[in-house]
Design a protein around this motif. Structure first.
Motif, PDB file in Angstrom:
ATOM      1  N   GLN A   9      50.560  23.587  26.780  1.00 53.57           N
ATOM      2  CA  GLN A   9      51.720  23.702  25.883  1.00 53.57           C
ATOM      3  C   GLN A   9      51.465  23.075  24.518  1.00 53.57           C
ATOM      4  OE1 GLN A   9      52.889  26.215  27.355  1.00 53.57           O
ATOM      5  NE2 GLN A   9      54.931  25.696  26.675  1.00 53.57           N
ATOM      6  N   ALA A  59      56.531  24.038  21.981  1.00 58.78           N
ATOM      7  CA  ALA A  59      57.525  23.452  22.880  1.00 58.78           C
ATOM      8  C   ALA A  59      58.770  22.954  22.151  1.00 58.78           C
ATOM      9  CB  ALA A  59      56.896  22.333  23.698  1.00 58.78           C
ATOM     10  N   GLY A  60      58.757  22.963  20.810  1.00 55.34           N
ATOM     11  CA  GLY A  60      59.969  22.635  20.071  1.00 55.34           C
ATOM     12  C   GLY A  60      60.165  21.166  19.773  1.00 55.34           C
ATOM     13  N   GLY A 106      64.105  19.781  17.507  1.00 55.23           N
ATOM     14  CA  GLY A 106      64.058  20.892  18.454  1.00 55.23           C
ATOM     15  C   GLY A 106      65.272  20.874  19.362  1.00 55.23           C
ATOM     16  N   GLU A 126      66.356  22.553  23.038  1.00 56.96           N
ATOM     17  CA  GLU A 126      65.923  23.379  24.180  1.00 56.96           C
ATOM     18  C   GLU A 126      67.143  24.048  24.806  1.00 56.96           C
ATOM     19  OE1 GLU A 126      62.753  21.893  26.563  1.00 56.96           O
ATOM     20  OE2 GLU A 126      63.241  23.246  28.227  1.00 56.96           O
ATOM     21  N   HIS A 136      65.680  33.568  22.488  1.00 60.56           N
ATOM     22  CA  HIS A 136      65.095  33.014  21.247  1.00 60.56           C
ATOM     23  C   HIS A 136      65.076  34.067  20.145  1.00 60.56           C
ATOM     24  CE1 HIS A 136      61.199  35.005  22.104  1.00 60.56           C
ATOM     25  NE2 HIS A 136      61.590  34.845  23.349  1.00 60.56           N
ATOM     26  N   THR A 154      58.768  27.927  26.219  1.00 58.35           N
ATOM     27  CA  THR A 154      58.802  26.480  25.971  1.00 58.35           C
ATOM     28  C   THR A 154      58.172  25.659  27.097  1.00 58.35           C
ATOM     29  OG1 THR A 154      60.938  26.948  24.942  1.00 58.35           O
ATOM     30  CG2 THR A 154      60.397  24.614  25.329  1.00 58.35           C
ATOM     31  N   ASP A 176      63.301  28.507  26.345  1.00 56.95           N
ATOM     32  CA  ASP A 176      63.568  28.903  24.959  1.00 56.95           C
ATOM     33  C   ASP A 176      63.907  27.639  24.168  1.00 56.95           C
ATOM     34  OD1 ASP A 176      64.252  32.111  25.025  1.00 56.95           O
ATOM     35  OD2 ASP A 176      64.910  31.127  26.870  1.00 56.95           O
ATOM     36  N   HIS A 177      63.497  27.633  22.926  1.00 52.07           N
ATOM     37  CA  HIS A 177      63.903  26.526  22.062  1.00 52.07           C
ATOM     38  C   HIS A 177      64.076  27.013  20.626  1.00 52.07           C
ATOM     39  CE1 HIS A 177      59.481  26.471  21.472  1.00 52.07           C
ATOM     40  NE2 HIS A 177      59.845  26.239  20.214  1.00 52.07           N
TER      41      HIS A 177
END
Ligand code: PLP
Length: 447
Positions: A130, A213-214, A362, A364, A382, A402, A409-410
């Motif tokens: 990630q 990963a945000g 971010g 999530e 997203h 993510t 989703d982020h």
């Protein structure tokens, strides 16, 4: 029909014709608040007069001189400035044209460092799942972004991946954050021992994980432990601050928050703020000395490295940030953004986590905030968030995959450092509306 192979073939893209401050304008006259700086690039927003003036001046002086024949005053000034502003242990600069080039150079630099020292047996790169380090083959191989690397796997050099430091998903209920950090950092030591301590070149990580990963920050103590492990086995620590660096977290370098210094760090996006393509590798004297006392040559290079126009843009961007003390604004507006996101979403059943540092935040998105289950990836929430936000005149940077490259989703936010409180309020308001609309859209599929 467009003759450009766009990122997505069926995308119906608006045409950007101008920008001012934190806004971009399209050919229909619509304005968009750039709350993600594109992809965390436009740290000064658009058309900053100080940067434009510096670019005009450089254009009239010198636009190109190949670095195999000349250095340039502007590139030297930029390098001096980057080193003067960096903590002890960061002593030299290698200038390139973007983030992937910076990471590619960092990996080769690390390998050649050991060759120069007579440790040519070192051949392994360890990175994290990630993560994203760029799209060129070496950087892509180091990255752990399964979506981006999957189909290219047969072309990628062998690399090794350990767990990311992703407390929201990885921390066990019985663990403190610190204990979690120690545990996942311990995976690095286990991997080094498995591969053979004298066979490993470097550990590579984004200090704060960006688009994959945000805006996932490490827990306290994680990078101290990582630094200790690298030192124990003579492994170089390469940090990728292409996205999270150059002031975005409130520090010039995100690693300053961690109380460590890497051997090598890659920077790009915020360095030139999008005014010119530029990236750089910053590194310690020990790396430089290995080259200086060895072959006297880093076996690398690109035609446009150290480009005077790019150096002029980067120096001007860094000058404006310093002159206007914009890192203070990053901290203040970052806290405000964090607070307002929490106020807007604290009861939202689909917002599982809000995280990040400075103006790098971010969110999530989940199906159920209680059990953290992700939404069905086929809904592509997203993508719907991006569409709904654009419809409302807001640019944010949402992404799927993510959790593991497929699920989750982020939304990533990275507004320019010049953003003010009123604009933060508008960003959060538009984002809230866009997210709600996207979730309706993706649930009933009716739009
Ligand atoms: N590393 C990180 C952390 C990034 O976010 C990116 C780009 O998004 C890159 C490397 C690659 O940079 P570029 O797109 O400039 O090649």
């Amino acid at each position: 029909m467009s003759r450009i192979l766009h990122r997505s073939i069926d995308a119906d893209l608006p045409v950007a014709i101008g920008g001012r401050g934190i806004e971009l304008f399209d050919s229909d006259g619509k304005a968009y608040i750039d709350a993600s700086g594109g992809a965390a690039v436009s740290c000064l927003g658009h058309s900053h007069p100080g940067v434009l003036a510096a670019l005009h001046a450089q254009l009239d002086k010198l636009t190109y001189a190949h670095t195999g024949f000349f250095t340039s005053e502007i590139a030297e000034r930029l390098a001096d400035r980057l080193i003067a502003d960096s903590p002890d242990g960061i002593d030299f600069v290698y200038l390139v044209s973007g983030g992937s080039e910076a990471m590619e150079a960092a990996l080769k630099m690390a390998r050649q460092y050991f060759v120069e020292r007579g440790e040519g047996r070192r051949r392994h790169i360890i990175a994290r799942r990630q993560s994203y380090h760029g799209n060129t083959l070496g950087a892509l191989a180091a990255g752990g972004n399964e979506r981006r690397r999957g189909q290219f796997r047969p072309l990628l050099i062998e690399t090794h991946h350990i767990a990311p430091c992703y407390a929201y998903r990885g921390r066990l209920a019985a663990e403190s954050e610190f204990e979690y950090g120690e545990r996942v950092a311990g995976e690095l030591e286990a991997k080094i021992l498995e591969l053979g301590p004298d066979q490993v070149i470097a550990f590579v990580a984004e200090t704060i994980v960006g688009a994959t990963a945000g805006a996932v920050p490490p827990v306290e103590g994680y990078f101290k432990k990582i630094r200790e492990i690298c030192d124990r086995y003579g492994v170089l620590l390469i940090l990728d601050e292409v996205m999270c660096g150059m002031g975005r977290t409130g520090f010039l370098h995100a690693f300053e928050h961690e109380g460590i210094v890497p051997d090598i760090v890659a920077i790009a996006k915020g360095l030139g703020g999008g005014y010119q393509p530029i990236g750089a590798v910053l590194f310690g004297r020990h790396v430089y000395d290995a080259f200086a006392t060895g072959s006297g040559l880093f076996q690398h290079g690109h035609t446009y490295m150290g480009h005077p126009m790019a150096a002029a843009a980067a120096l001007a961007v860094q000058d404006v940030i310093r002159e206007h003390q914009l890192l203070d604004n990053v901290v203040q507006m970052g806290e405000l953004l964090n607070r307002q996101l929490r106020e807007r979403f604290h009861n939202h059943q689909h917002v599982g986590d809000i995280r990040g540092r400075g103006l790098f935040r971010g969110i999530e998105i989940v199906a159920d905030r209680g059990d953290k289950s992700p939404l069905d990836p086929s809904r592509k929430v997203h993508a719907a968030v991006k569409r709904e936000a654009m419809a409302r005149g807001l640019m944010v940077y949402p992404m799927g995959g993510t959790i593991d490259g497929a699920q989750g989703d982020h939304i990533l936010l990275a507004p320019p450092f010049i953003v003010n409180a009123g604009q933060i309020h508008t960003i959060v308001e538009r984002l809230g509306d866009a997210l709600d609309a996207a979730l309706d859209y993706s649930v009933d599929g009716s739009r």
